[in-house]
Design an enzyme around this catalytic site. Structure first.
Site, mmCIF file in Angstrom:
data_model
loop_
_atom_site.group_PDB
_atom_site.id
_atom_site.type_symbol
_atom_site.label_atom_id
_atom_site.label_comp_id
_atom_site.label_asym_id
_atom_site.label_seq_id
_atom_site.Cartn_x
_atom_site.Cartn_y
_atom_site.Cartn_z
ATOM 1 N N THR A 235 0.859 -1.184 0.000
ATOM 2 C CA THR A 235 0.000 0.000 0.000
ATOM 3 C C THR A 235 0.895 1.234 0.000
ATOM 4 O O THR A 235 0.867 2.061 0.908
ATOM 5 C CB THR A 235 -0.976 -0.057 1.186
ATOM 6 N N HIS A 236 1.764 1.287 -0.990
ATOM 7 C CA HIS A 236 2.674 2.408 -1.163
ATOM 8 C C HIS A 236 2.414 3.020 -2.532
ATOM 9 O O HIS A 236 3.217 2.903 -3.442
ATOM 10 C CB HIS A 236 4.136 1.957 -1.049
#
Lengths: 250, 589
Positions: free
Chosen positions: B515-516
């Site tokens: 989740t970057h």
């Protein structure tokens, strides 16, 4: 947004959890919209433990469907050497209870049209909720068995034939009417593994069978005494969110 | 018709890490602040205490704490020639929801992007020549420098309670820490966590090959800790329920454990939960924002006027809110014109999986931060001239968790996914497997961007945001190189078998990766290639600040939250000490 169909007596916060076996509705959240100021808000009884499911009977499946799912779970996770298989571990009960809740109804998923076929990289585009996928998938599987495999349902087939059919579904080679066999197989495998390894209060992992098999200590939360004990067996037995059976008085 | 509320000094969209940090700074400076959060209120004792937290199904698989795609999702396509389709179930990345945002369920790994990252285009051009970079690579300088950000990195690390070991204090290097890091003013507030068995094997093998491993830093408190705001955290217990979970032990640095107990007592702060901002409002001249319009859980619309608007949602949602509000010019990949949505980037991963026969790794003993890392092949810490690519990866052997549903898919080589072929090996594989992973950079490209989808809508009938993204050859070459390094280290650890993991052929939104998500509202010193200036201030509306990983011009081989936290504190400082004195553009375009 639909109107509230929540059964009476269920606390509204219960409805916020994905694993509650109640029909989740957005409307239920409305009561929680609020202004928070002047300190951290706190109210008694605001923790929402999940409700343990009953182990008896089917809530979603018909008897025929339930028998088929039990047989499938027992081939995906077969019994051996005193280790329970998927059926004995309650995987089918787990799936049944999941399908009557918010998961079965796809309440978290984006389900707006149009529904189109995409690339594998774009992920599932099904218009059917998990509950609908089971209903349709199990009907297609039953038709396939009765029409092509000697008039018997999946549960009545010999184990070797069951394995062969599951392998054909996994490869997408079994020809089901109106159902993608590979997608249905993936759903079954994912849910069976969830049932084998999730906390027992959801109906599967009976007697913590899945955790005992691999040596997972369960819902413990403090390993400070063990982080430094490298390459040694962990000495304590597993514990579930509700504790261990012997802790519960009669 | 929206009901107009009394005006406030500052309105914040989203009460996660950036919103909480900035609200704390600005309320301390005396401003009245209202934060509008579309998810529910969340706190440790009520939402994830240790009596219910260790529930893999509820939090880890059904994703109880995350944004529901039913509320908002994205459409996705790999390239401009495809039709985008909605991400109906989140997989590759998991945006947060509710008070605390993704700061509730992150692992806690806290890094500083390297000094070279903030001047990436000019630095790489100077070192390797302009022709070394692919023609369609659109990396830029960020307009800010590491030295400017250093005090704010320091403050974020002390607020969030980071455990670690410095490798470079004011130029003094210490091989117990990361010798490749840029100079820091002092050590981390807490010593490293205790290492796992797998980490010690990796450490010895990496050192044997001449590399420089160190305990990776992050906001899992290794000791009881009181942060500079006066909030106390408890020591991490290595419970293994970190990423995707709240922390029931008050050990993970989150807005809840580090900021909110102080912020919520301030009379000049209030939070409104289950309220979703629909758009930012502009004045008639289009020079200033006048506030925001939001809808509460009853469906009633409100207008909240404010002198300053802070856009502090998850990076992707920041970009969508700008697009929906008509702020800035949407990026067009055909012409390269426009800025909003430009330079979307992601994280690459490659590495090795190790299968032993006689080990007891006890993988359930872990924490989100727990891992041994090395930066020898990250960023530009090695000479790229001979390799034909730019960028790199942090390489780690981590012990984050041994949750059984997630672990059930890890199979010994040759084992099946089900049946006896699966079951006969699952117990041994669970205890005998570890991994080495390279968390790699993804640089930005002309055809990787965000815009509004022409077809799919959210529950309010507003367009979803469309993501167009795929891996490029530079990242394929880089991750292959990293995969080979990971495999060499893995072999030096003497397992029975090593599997090498490479980048997928095409990026897919299905398997979880990271989740970057970065970019889309990028920062810089040129309004033609950035949405905000070096202070995160909109080039178009001077009283709008857009804060988060949306500001990154590219993604590096580090977790983003440390840099996001530093940028939030840096922007808050600029508002307090520059903007309030003379409201207007802080940088002349």
């Amino acid at each position: 947004m639909g109107s509230s169909r929540a059964p009476r007596g269920i606390r509204r916060r219960d409805l916020l959890t994905s694993t509650a076996a109640a029909f989740f509705v957005f409307g239920a959240e409305a009561a929680l919209g609020r202004t928070v100021k002047g300190g951290l808000p706190w109210a008694p009884d605001s923790v929402v433990p999940p409700t343990p499911v009953s182990a008896v009977g089917w809530y979603f499946f018909t008897a025929l469907e339930g028998a088929a799912v039990e047989a499938i779970c027992d081939r995906l996770i077969p019994p051996d050497d005193g280790n329970p298989g998927g059926k004995q571990a309650g995987c089918a009960v787990f799936i049944d209870r999941q399908l009557i809740g918010s998961y079965g109804a796809a309440e978290r998923f984006y389900m707006r049209p149009p529904f189109a076929t995409g690339t594998p990289q774009q992920g599932t585009q099904t218009q059917f909720s998990p509950a609908e996928q089971y209903r349709r998938g199990l009907a297609a599987l039953d038709r396939y068995c009765r029409d092509g495999l000697g008039g018997k349902g999946f549960a009545e087939l010999p184990a070797a034939e069951q394995d062969k059919l599951l392998a054909a579904m996994e490869k997408g080679e079994a020809q089901f009417t109106g159902v993608n066999p590979r997608e249905f197989f993936e759903l079954l495998l994912q849910n069976a593994m969830e049932g084998f390894f999730a906390d027992p209060l959801y109906g599967g992992n009976r007697d913590m069978a899945g955790w005992k098999l691999i040596g997972f200590p369960g819902a413990r939360y403090d390993y400070r005494d063990y982080i430094g004990q490298h390459n040694k067996p962990f000495p304590l037995p597993p514990v579930a969110l509700q504790g261990r059976p012997e802790w519960i008085g009669r | 018709m929206a009901r107009k509320l009394p005006a406030t000094d500052v309105v914040i969209v989203g009460l996660g890490w950036t919103g909480a940090l900035m609200a704390e700074e600005l309320t301390a400076a005396g401003l009245n602040v209202v934060a509008i959060e579309r998810g529910p209120w969340r706190d440790t004792s009520t939402d994830y205490p240790t009596t219910i937290d260790q529930d893999e199904l509820r939090f880890g698989i059904r994703l109880d704490l995350f944004l529901r795609p039913a509320q908002e999702t994205f459409t996705f396509r790999n390239n401009l020639n495809q039709s985008a389709l909605p991400i109906r179930q989140f997989g590759s990345f998991l945006p947060g929801n509710g008070v605390g945002g993704a700061g509730v369920h992150w692992n806690g790994q806290t890094w500083r992007f390297a000094a070279t990252d903030y001047k990436l285009r000019s630095y790489l051009t100077e070192r390797y020549g302009a022709k070394f970079l692919p023609e369609d690579m659109t990396i830029e300088d960020w307009g800010v420098t590491y030295d400017e950000l250093e005090p704010f990195f320091d403050r974020f690390e002390y607020i969030s309670g980071v455990s670690g070991k410095a490798g470079n204090i004011k130029g003094e290097k210490d091989p117990a820490g990361n010798i490749f890091e840029d100079p820091r003013q002092r050590d981390y507030p807490l010593p490293p966590l205790d290492p796992s068995y797998a980490m010690t094997l990796f450490d010895a093998a990496a050192k044997g090959l001449g590399y420089h491993p160190f305990p990776r830093p992050g906001a899992n408190a290794s000791r009881a800790y009181t942060n500079p705001l006066g909030v106390t955290m408890g020591p991490c217990t290595y419970c293994g329920f970190c990423e995707r979970f709240g922390c029931g032990n008050y050990s993970k640095g989150t807005p809840q454990t580090a900021v909110l107990p102080v912020l919520m007592r301030r009379a000049n702060f209030e939070a409104r939960t289950l309220c979703e901002v629909l758009h930012i409002n502009k004045d008639a001249a289009g020079e200033r924002a006048t506030g925001v319009t939001y809808v509460d859980a009853h469906g009633e619309e409100f207008e909240q006027p404010a002198d300053i608007v802070l856009v502090c949602a998850y990076g992707l949602h920041n970009v969508r809110l700008l697009l929906l509000s008509g702020i800035g010019e949407p990026y067009d990949p055909a012409t390269g014109q426009g800025t909003v949505g430009r330079n979307y980037a992601y994280q690459s991963s490659s590495g090795a999986r190790l299968f032993f026969e006689d080990k007891r790794f006890n993988p359930f003993i872990g924490s989100g931060v727990l891992g041994q890392s090395m930066d020898d092949f990250n960023g530009d810490n090695f000479d790229h001239a001979a390799h034909g690519f730019v960028g790199g990866a942090g390489i780690s052997c981590a012990s984050t968790h041994g949750r059984p549903i997630a672990s059930s898919g890890t199979r010994a080589p040759g084992a099946g996914r089900w049946g006896m072929s699966w079951k006969s090996q699952v117990a041994s594989t669970y205890q005998n497997t570890t991994g080495i992973s390279g968390q790699g950079s993804v640089y930005s490209y002309r055809d990787c961007y965000l815009d509004l989808d022409p077809i799919y809508k959210d529950r309010f009938g507003r367009p979803l945001m469309r993501m167009t993204f795929d891996w490029h050859d530079n990242e394929r070459k880089m991750t292959n190189f990293i995969a080979e390094r990971c495999t060499e280290i893995a072999k030096a650890m003497n397992p029975k078998t090593v599997q090498t993991n490479r980048l997928s052929e095409h990026y897919s939104v299905v398997p979880y990766q990271s989740t970057h998500n970065t970019g889309g509202a990028t920062m810089g010193d040129n309004p033609k290639t950035s949405v905000v200036n070096k202070y995160l201030q909109s080039w178009d509306l001077h009283n709008v600040f857009v804060v988060g990983a949306s500001a990154f011009q590219h993604n590096a081989g580090y977790n983003p939250t440390g840099t996001v936290g530093a940028l939030a504190l840096w922007a808050a400082d600029a508002i307090k000490n520059r903007y309030l004195k003379n409201p207007g553009p802080l940088v002349q375009a």
